[in-house]
Design an enzyme around this catalytic site. Structure first.
Site, mmCIF file in Angstrom:
data_model
loop_
_atom_site.group_PDB
_atom_site.id
_atom_site.type_symbol
_atom_site.label_atom_id
_atom_site.label_comp_id
_atom_site.label_asym_id
_atom_site.label_seq_id
_atom_site.Cartn_x
_atom_site.Cartn_y
_atom_site.Cartn_z
ATOM 1 C CG HIS A 178 -26.227 17.764 -25.344
ATOM 2 N ND1 HIS A 178 -26.630 18.342 -24.164
ATOM 3 C CD2 HIS A 178 -24.893 17.607 -25.242
ATOM 4 C CE1 HIS A 178 -25.575 18.524 -23.379
ATOM 5 N NE2 HIS A 178 -24.501 18.096 -24.013
ATOM 6 N NE ARG B 166 -19.177 22.149 -26.878
ATOM 7 C CZ ARG B 166 -19.423 21.839 -25.625
ATOM 8 N NH1 ARG B 166 -20.437 22.383 -24.995
ATOM 9 N NH2 ARG B 166 -18.636 21.004 -24.979
HETATM 10 P P1 ADP Z 1 -21.556 19.901 -21.860
HETATM 11 O O1 ADP Z 1 -20.212 20.362 -22.285
HETATM 12 O O2 ADP Z 1 -22.671 20.674 -22.488
HETATM 13 O O3 ADP Z 1 -21.730 19.664 -20.376
HETATM 14 P P2 ADP Z 1 -21.583 17.012 -22.235
HETATM 15 O O4 ADP Z 1 -20.464 16.550 -21.428
HETATM 16 O O5 ADP Z 1 -22.930 16.524 -21.815
HETATM 17 O O6 ADP Z 1 -21.704 18.529 -22.519
HETATM 18 O O7 ADP Z 1 -21.313 16.677 -23.766
HETATM 19 C C1 ADP Z 1 -21.626 15.526 -24.432
HETATM 20 C C2 ADP Z 1 -21.242 15.645 -25.890
HETATM 21 O O8 ADP Z 1 -22.047 16.630 -26.514
HETATM 22 C C3 ADP Z 1 -19.806 16.086 -26.158
HETATM 23 O O9 ADP Z 1 -19.355 15.388 -27.301
HETATM 24 C C4 ADP Z 1 -19.914 17.532 -26.481
HETATM 25 O O10 ADP Z 1 -18.891 17.972 -27.320
HETATM 26 C C5 ADP Z 1 -21.231 17.537 -27.211
HETATM 27 N N1 ADP Z 1 -21.857 18.839 -27.160
HETATM 28 C C6 ADP Z 1 -22.214 19.524 -26.070
HETATM 29 N N2 ADP Z 1 -22.759 20.706 -26.401
HETATM 30 C C7 ADP Z 1 -22.742 20.756 -27.775
HETATM 31 C C8 ADP Z 1 -23.130 21.727 -28.736
HETATM 32 N N3 ADP Z 1 -23.642 22.897 -28.358
HETATM 33 N N4 ADP Z 1 -22.948 21.448 -30.051
HETATM 34 C C9 ADP Z 1 -22.403 20.273 -30.412
HETATM 35 N N5 ADP Z 1 -21.987 19.326 -29.552
HETATM 36 C C10 ADP Z 1 -22.160 19.559 -28.252
#
Ligand code: ADP
Length: 159
Positions: free
Chosen positions: A17, A90
């Protein structure tokens, strides 16, 4: 001025994130990291705890703010003058759902969605996997910021 939102559940914020947030902050005037409060029922951390961790780990980024939203993200965007949503992609598995959501948000409110590809270092990383591995004694240092690691360790020890 161009203000964008990085939405998510952030339960807790990971280095994946944070990578997206930092890169978005270099490209836009202002980034609002927003926790979806209505998605938070089953979380390990409360919404306020997630906001606190996000504030701490983004405190060196002057154009990044942290907030929460309830209801529709597009209503939050309209109220706060957010012109685009920034999301990290991802893998192909993220794509179908994210595209559908992006098109719905555009259809409903004309809010654009910009996708950033993940840093390959973090392509496998999700909050849920971090929690699962940490719960069973896995080493997640290096996958989450240090203040998050401390709180994760404490929370899992107490639960
Ligand atoms: P998670 O899937 O980790 O619970 P969230 O719902 O909090 O994540 O995701 C918020 C945003 O962050 C989404 O757009 C998700 O694609 C992005 N995101 C989560 N993990 C990553 C990562 N490892 N690399 C890039 N983007 C990410």
């Amino acid at each position: 001025m161009r203000r964008v939102a990085c939405p998510g559940s952030f339960d807790p914020v990971t280095n994946g994130h944070l990578d997206i947030i930092r890169r978005a902050a270099r490209l836009h005037d202002e980034v609002l990291v927003v926790v979806g409060a209505n998605l938070a029922k089953e979380g390990l951390f409360t919404v306020e705890e997630r906001l606190g961790m996000l504030r701490e780990v983004t405190s060196d980024l002057p154009n990044v703010g942290v907030d929460k939203f309830t209801g529709l993200l597009v209503d939050f965007c309209r109220d706060r003058g957010v012109s685009a949503i920034v999301k990290g992609l991802r893998a192909v598995s993220d794509f179908d759902y994210e595209m559908q959501m992006a098109q719905m948000n555009y259809n409903q409110a004309g809010v654009e969605t910009l996708f950033m590809t993940t840093n390959p270092l973090y392509a496998f990383l999700s909050s849920s996997l971090v929690k699962e591995f940490a719960r069973h004694g896995g080493d997640v240092a290096g996958l989450v910021p240090m203040p998050v690691l401390d709180r994760l360790t404490a929370r899992l020890r107490d639960s």
